[in-house]
Design a protein around this motif. Structure first.
Motif, PDB file in Angstrom:
ATOM      1  N   TYR A  69       0.794  -1.237   0.000  1.00 39.40           N
ATOM      2  CA  TYR A  69       0.000   0.000   0.000  1.00 39.40           C
ATOM      3  C   TYR A  69       0.824   1.285   0.000  1.00 39.40           C
ATOM      4  CZ  TYR A  69       0.392  -1.192   5.055  1.00 39.40           C
ATOM      5  OH  TYR A  69       0.831  -1.577   6.307  1.00 39.40           O
ATOM      6  N   MET A  70       2.098   1.201  -0.354  1.00 38.07           N
ATOM      7  CA  MET A  70       2.906   2.392  -0.540  1.00 38.07           C
ATOM      8  C   MET A  70       2.443   3.117  -1.816  1.00 38.07           C
ATOM      9  SD  MET A  70       4.364  -0.467   0.499  1.00 38.07           S
ATOM     10  CE  MET A  70       5.282  -1.132   1.888  1.00 38.07           C
ATOM     11  N   THR A  71       2.837   4.383  -1.958  1.00 35.94           N
ATOM     12  CA  THR A  71       2.480   5.094  -3.182  1.00 35.94           C
ATOM     13  C   THR A  71       3.275   4.543  -4.359  1.00 35.94           C
ATOM     14  OG1 THR A  71       4.194   6.779  -2.928  1.00 35.94           O
ATOM     15  CG2 THR A  71       2.059   7.206  -1.859  1.00 35.94           C
ATOM     16  N   THR A  72       2.755   4.770  -5.547  1.00 35.92           N
ATOM     17  CA  THR A  72       3.455   4.331  -6.751  1.00 35.92           C
ATOM     18  C   THR A  72       4.827   4.988  -6.854  1.00 35.92           C
ATOM     19  OG1 THR A  72       1.386   3.891  -7.914  1.00 35.92           O
ATOM     20  CG2 THR A  72       3.338   4.278  -9.271  1.00 35.92           C
ATOM     21  N   LYS A  73       4.899   6.273  -6.514  1.00 35.78           N
ATOM     22  CA  LYS A  73       6.190   6.973  -6.554  1.00 35.78           C
ATOM     23  C   LYS A  73       7.212   6.306  -5.635  1.00 35.78           C
ATOM     24  CE  LYS A  73       5.909  10.532  -9.399  1.00 35.78           C
ATOM     25  NZ  LYS A  73       6.845  10.658 -10.559  1.00 35.78           N
ATOM     26  N   THR A  74       6.765   5.883  -4.465  1.00 35.43           N
ATOM     27  CA  THR A  74       7.660   5.203  -3.529  1.00 35.43           C
ATOM     28  C   THR A  74       8.135   3.880  -4.109  1.00 35.43           C
ATOM     29  OG1 THR A  74       6.546   6.222  -1.638  1.00 35.43           O
ATOM     30  CG2 THR A  74       7.846   4.254  -1.198  1.00 35.43           C
ATOM     31  N   LYS A  75       7.227   3.118  -4.671  1.00 39.55           N
ATOM     32  CA  LYS A  75       7.602   1.839  -5.285  1.00 39.55           C
ATOM     33  C   LYS A  75       8.547   2.051  -6.470  1.00 39.55           C
ATOM     34  CE  LYS A  75       3.308  -0.574  -4.030  1.00 39.55           C
ATOM     35  NZ  LYS A  75       2.084  -1.216  -4.554  1.00 39.55           N
ATOM     36  N   GLU A  76       8.288   3.103  -7.238  1.00 42.33           N
ATOM     37  CA  GLU A  76       9.164   3.398  -8.378  1.00 42.33           C
ATOM     38  C   GLU A  76      10.580   3.721  -7.896  1.00 42.33           C
ATOM     39  OE1 GLU A  76       9.177   6.235 -12.358  1.00 42.33           O
ATOM     40  OE2 GLU A  76       8.096   6.889 -10.569  1.00 42.33           O
ATOM     41  N   PHE A  77      10.675   4.531  -6.836  1.00 42.99           N
ATOM     42  CA  PHE A  77      11.994   4.852  -6.281  1.00 42.99           C
ATOM     43  C   PHE A  77      12.685   3.594  -5.767  1.00 42.99           C
ATOM     44  CE2 PHE A  77      14.805   5.700  -2.743  1.00 42.99           C
ATOM     45  CZ  PHE A  77      15.657   6.663  -3.276  1.00 42.99           C
ATOM     46  N   GLU A  78      11.936   2.766  -5.045  1.00 44.31           N
ATOM     47  CA  GLU A  78      12.498   1.511  -4.529  1.00 44.31           C
ATOM     48  C   GLU A  78      13.045   0.646  -5.665  1.00 44.31           C
ATOM     49  OE1 GLU A  78      10.666  -0.840  -1.101  1.00 44.31           O
ATOM     50  OE2 GLU A  78       8.922   0.181  -1.948  1.00 44.31           O
ATOM     51  N   THR A  79      12.279   0.583  -6.747  1.00 45.07           N
ATOM     52  CA  THR A  79      12.678  -0.248  -7.886  1.00 45.07           C
ATOM     53  C   THR A  79      13.958   0.265  -8.520  1.00 45.07           C
ATOM     54  OG1 THR A  79      10.369  -0.841  -8.310  1.00 45.07           O
ATOM     55  CG2 THR A  79      11.918  -1.129 -10.125  1.00 45.07           C
ATOM     56  N   LYS A  80      14.001   1.564  -8.788  1.00 41.75           N
ATOM     57  CA  LYS A  80      15.192   2.152  -9.414  1.00 41.75           C
ATOM     58  C   LYS A  80      16.411   2.009  -8.509  1.00 41.75           C
ATOM     59  CE  LYS A  80      12.780   5.485 -12.362  1.00 41.75           C
ATOM     60  NZ  LYS A  80      12.489   6.922 -12.624  1.00 41.75           N
ATOM     61  N   ASP A  81      16.212   2.174  -7.212  1.00 41.98           N
ATOM     62  CA  ASP A  81      17.307   2.037  -6.250  1.00 41.98           C
ATOM     63  C   ASP A  81      17.825   0.601  -6.235  1.00 41.98           C
ATOM     64  OD1 ASP A  81      18.939   3.115  -4.023  1.00 41.98           O
ATOM     65  OD2 ASP A  81      17.732   1.752  -2.793  1.00 41.98           O
ATOM     66  N   ALA A  82      16.907  -0.367  -6.233  1.00 43.55           N
ATOM     67  CA  ALA A  82      17.303  -1.777  -6.212  1.00 43.55           C
ATOM     68  C   ALA A  82      18.092  -2.142  -7.462  1.00 43.55           C
ATOM     69  CB  ALA A  82      16.060  -2.663  -6.094  1.00 43.55           C
ATOM     70  N   ILE A  83      17.649  -1.663  -8.610  1.00 41.13           N
ATOM     71  CA  ILE A  83      18.354  -1.972  -9.854  1.00 41.13           C
ATOM     72  C   ILE A  83      19.732  -1.307  -9.871  1.00 41.13           C
ATOM     73  CG2 ILE A  83      18.306  -1.594 -12.348  1.00 41.13           C
ATOM     74  CD1 ILE A  83      15.231  -2.072 -12.126  1.00 41.13           C
ATOM     75  N   ALA A  84      19.794  -0.070  -9.377  1.00 40.21           N
ATOM     76  CA  ALA A  84      21.088   0.610  -9.297  1.00 40.21           C
ATOM     77  C   ALA A  84      22.053  -0.143  -8.383  1.00 40.21           C
ATOM     78  CB  ALA A  84      20.898   2.040  -8.798  1.00 40.21           C
ATOM     79  N   ASN A  85      21.507  -0.820  -7.391  1.00 39.74           N
ATOM     80  CA  ASN A  85      22.326  -1.587  -6.447  1.00 39.74           C
ATOM     81  C   ASN A  85      22.685  -2.982  -6.958  1.00 39.74           C
ATOM     82  OD1 ASN A  85      22.593   0.395  -4.478  1.00 39.74           O
ATOM     83  ND2 ASN A  85      20.662  -0.175  -3.476  1.00 39.74           N
ATOM     84  N   GLY A  86      22.134  -3.367  -8.112  1.00 40.88           N
ATOM     85  CA  GLY A  86      22.526  -4.638  -8.703  1.00 40.88           C
ATOM     86  C   GLY A  86      21.440  -5.681  -8.841  1.00 40.88           C
ATOM     87  N   ALA A  87      20.194  -5.355  -8.474  1.00 37.56           N
ATOM     88  CA  ALA A  87      19.105  -6.332  -8.621  1.00 37.56           C
ATOM     89  C   ALA A  87      18.831  -6.592 -10.095  1.00 37.56           C
ATOM     90  CB  ALA A  87      17.839  -5.836  -7.943  1.00 37.56           C
ATOM     91  N   SER A  88      18.600  -7.851 -10.430  1.00 38.34           N
ATOM     92  CA  SER A  88      18.244  -8.194 -11.802  1.00 38.34           C
ATOM     93  C   SER A  88      16.797  -8.672 -11.917  1.00 38.34           C
ATOM     94  CB  SER A  88      19.188  -9.266 -12.353  1.00 38.34           C
ATOM     95  OG  SER A  88      19.294 -10.357 -11.474  1.00 38.34           O
ATOM     96  N   GLU A  89      16.140  -8.846 -10.766  1.00 37.48           N
ATOM     97  CA  GLU A  89      14.734  -9.236 -10.769  1.00 37.48           C
ATOM     98  C   GLU A  89      14.023  -8.495  -9.640  1.00 37.48           C
ATOM     99  OE1 GLU A  89      14.118 -13.441 -10.795  1.00 37.48           O
ATOM    100  OE2 GLU A  89      15.578 -13.794 -12.410  1.00 37.48           O
TER     101      GLU A  89
END
Length: 221
Positions: A69-89
């Motif tokens: 139930y986080m905002t979409t903007k929060t989820k988008e930031f989380e996603t971009k941060d995770a990918i920048a940190n090396g997540a591939s999925e």
């Protein structure tokens, strides 16, 4: 299906709140040793784990987890941060309240936004089947297909129940050809794992299968 083939479909998972780096490091070692599809770990460990496995294992993490139930903007930031940190999925949790309120456009747009943030990386959409009616599950098959996500996933493993054979069967009847399926939560035996795969699941989110192969007590996710 032999054990090695089953392991190729396992996202070896550790998402407990109290997970330590030593425990995360151990599941990374096990994932590489036993040839799982990925390790699925908390976002705070993604950078460290990615540097540790050095490309020998895909690193998966969770977004909007476990409640969605986080905002979409929060989820988008989380996603971009995770990918920048090396997540591939990326395994994201939908806003279940929006589904109950029939705000289908908002859910679809959120999935599209996170898929855009993922680019070529894999996006799996957790719909938390144990909280949904069959009609809502079918609607989410439609939305996930339209939004262009790579997988629909049953569960977080942190709610009332996990994956069921019936839900995977339902998914097979309603997802589009571009969408794969991940069963997660409560997969506690090799027989169960094999049946989920036979029904059409492509990934299994579990910590227990590797434990069983190691002859350890198969507790946990």
């Amino acid at each position: 299906m032999d054990v090695k083939e089953i392991l190729k479909h396992v996202d070896h998972t550790l998402l407990l709140q109290q997970a330590t780096w030593e425990e995360i490091r151990q599941i990374c070692d096990d994932a590489v040793k036993y040839g799982t599809a990925s390790v699925c770990i908390p976002p705070s460990y993604v950078k460290q784990a990615s540097e540790y496995v050095k490309g020998k294992m895909a690193v998966c993490t969770v977004i909007g987890f476990p409640n969605g139930y986080m905002t979409t903007k929060t989820k988008e930031f989380e996603t971009k941060d995770a990918i920048a940190n090396g997540a591939s999925e990326i395994d994201m949790v939908i806003n279940i309240g929006w589904l109950k309120d029939q705000k289908y456009d908002l859910i679809e747009e959120e999935i599209r936004t996170l898929k855009a943030a993922c680019g070529e990386k894999i996006l799996k959409v957790i719909i938390e089947t144990c909280l949904l009616t069959d009609e809502e599950k079918i609607k989410m098959c439609e939305i996930v297909t339209k939004a262009g996500a790579d997988y629909i996933k049953t569960s977080t493993g942190f709610s009332k129940a996990g994956a069921t054979f019936e839900d995977i069967q339902l998914f097979t009847e309603h997802i589009g050809p571009n969408v794969k399926m991940k069963a997660a939560g409560g997969i506690s035996s090799l027989d169960d794992a094999q049946k989920f795969l036979a029904l059409g699941a492509d990934r299994l989110g579990t910590s227990r299968i590797v434990k069983i192969v190691k002859n350890e007590e198969a507790s946990g996710y």
